[in-house]
Design an enzyme around this catalytic site. Sequence first.
Site, PDB file in Angstrom:
ATOM      1  N   GLU A   1       1.075  -1.271  -0.075  1.00 45.04           N
ATOM      2  CA  GLU A   1      -0.198   0.186  -0.094  1.00 45.04           C
ATOM      3  C   GLU A   1       0.994   1.774   0.245  1.00 45.04           C
ATOM      4  O   GLU A   1       1.798   1.651   1.469  1.00 45.04           O
ATOM      5  CB  GLU A   1      -0.809   0.058   0.911  1.00 45.04           C
ATOM      6  CG  GLU A   1      -2.093   1.048   1.053  1.00 45.04           C
ATOM      7  CD  GLU A   1      -2.170   2.317   1.021  1.00 45.04           C
ATOM      8  OE1 GLU A   1      -1.409   3.299   0.864  1.00 45.04           O
ATOM      9  OE2 GLU A   1      -1.687   2.882   2.500  1.00 45.04           O
TER      10      GLU A   1
ATOM     11  N   CYS B   1      -1.940   8.670   3.414  1.00 52.71           N
ATOM     12  CA  CYS B   1      -2.570   8.447   2.113  1.00 52.71           C
ATOM     13  C   CYS B   1      -2.720   8.539   1.113  1.00 52.71           C
ATOM     14  O   CYS B   1      -2.964   9.163  -0.158  1.00 52.71           O
ATOM     15  CB  CYS B   1      -1.524   7.320   1.677  1.00 52.71           C
ATOM     16  SG  CYS B   1      -2.142   5.723   2.718  1.00 52.71           S
TER      17      CYS B   1
END
Length: 511
Positions: A229, A263
């Site tokens: 990720e 993010c």
Amino acid sequence: MNTPDEFKPRPRDNVLPYEAEVARMAFTNARTALRAHSQLSTKERLAELSKLKQTILAHRSMIIARVMEEVGKCRTDALVAEVLGTLDWLNWLEKNAQRLLKPEKVKTPITLLGKQSLLLHEPLGVVLIICPWNYPFHNAITGIAASFVTGNAVVYKPSEHAPCKGLIEQVLACSSVLQSLVRVVYGAGSLGSALIEQQPAKIFFTGSGPTGSKIMAQASRELIPVELELGGKDPMIVFADAPMARSVAGALWGGFTNAGQSCSGVERLLVEHSVQDRFVDSLVKEAQKLVVRVGDNGDADVGRMTVGFQRDKVIEHVQDALNLGARLRFGAVPSANSLTVQPIILDRVTPAMRVWNEETFGPVLPVMAFTSEAHAIELANDTHYGLCASVFTADKQRALRVAGALEVGGVSINNVNMSEGNPGLPFGGAKKSGFGKLRGPEGLLGFTRSKAVLIDKAGSKIEANWYPYTPRKFKLFERFIQALYGPRRLRLLAIAWHGLRLEAFSQKPRK
């Protein structure tokens, strides 16, 4: 012949002797613990996670204080993102894990009549979880809990930039089983390399693209599976029919939550051209009300940035944009001597600017106008990232249409960061934002290995597809396949007739 550089064997990563020993001991202890607790049922593991949930709830003030001190979050960000999000995930596991992890009955086709099919979800072994510094508690417990409930042991390495040393161990102390099956280690990137050398069953990494690339390269040497990720450059698209006040509020929170160090935060703001000026004016007006302060009591909106190198990137991106003609509508170029950064709003931004095409990971909102739905989609997809996106519009059909066209892993409609907020939805990206999922059924099963099982009766019957092969059997198979898949009236009758003839012939011994 000369070998291209990218295909030449690479030297082993530079690992210090003490790091190699730390890694070896962590995996040795985790593997020993896994053998000792391998017979625990999912229900028994969930009982241990229930203790963890109650411990986090009872000690939330301590967790918030540690995260605020080390990462610099404002108090409310720490409560909502670190504590609430973690409790929500543990609660979801309590309600869903047993159902998702039990053996699944799978429909068996007519060609395998009389047999049963099962799908088992089995543990991987000892997995390695490496987490970043922006959400040190939530990211850690989310991965640890998923790994534990699926039957694995864990070696967990936090970022050296926000290790919150001892915090994870302190909450895991509520359960001797969790303490045994989760090993926490501290160190820099070279320790991560040493941990990979111990050949974990799988690696789960959350962090930057460059580090993810290094991890993947090292893991590939031993064929270790990885889930990554990575970064994002998430767009928020605002159409002219979207409610102005809500859209402005969403943009502010999406861009500046956790001081922009998320993010899946808003990194590119796309506003329909007919309302852009009014929207940015309102955005600036509301930004002026934000309270930026470190060590607050719940009365601040934005805390400090966590690390100096990330603040420096904000400075570089903002200065580059201003040099190329962007307009600073709010905030200022940050000081290189402080981690407290006033939120920044830029308009007159172009795709050539670094602030538009590189991940900034700080409290900066660059704004660009679009002229049509197709133009908005084109601008949003014009990036090598693909984590999340937001779409604001009063037209539900348009919202769903745009969501389907965006090259991302998750979309929030008339909201921001909320596809990540539901623990029942998978979280993960497309393109260079990584692969694999966290949370949701897909994310949970990523911590397992699927095993296909077919069950047949014990007996003397010979399978039709076993030897001997004969011209007669070939013809019978052809007729059976034609009955199964060809256009034919009375199909079921034909299948039964040709199937029985094939079965009867298959029981005859070879002459």
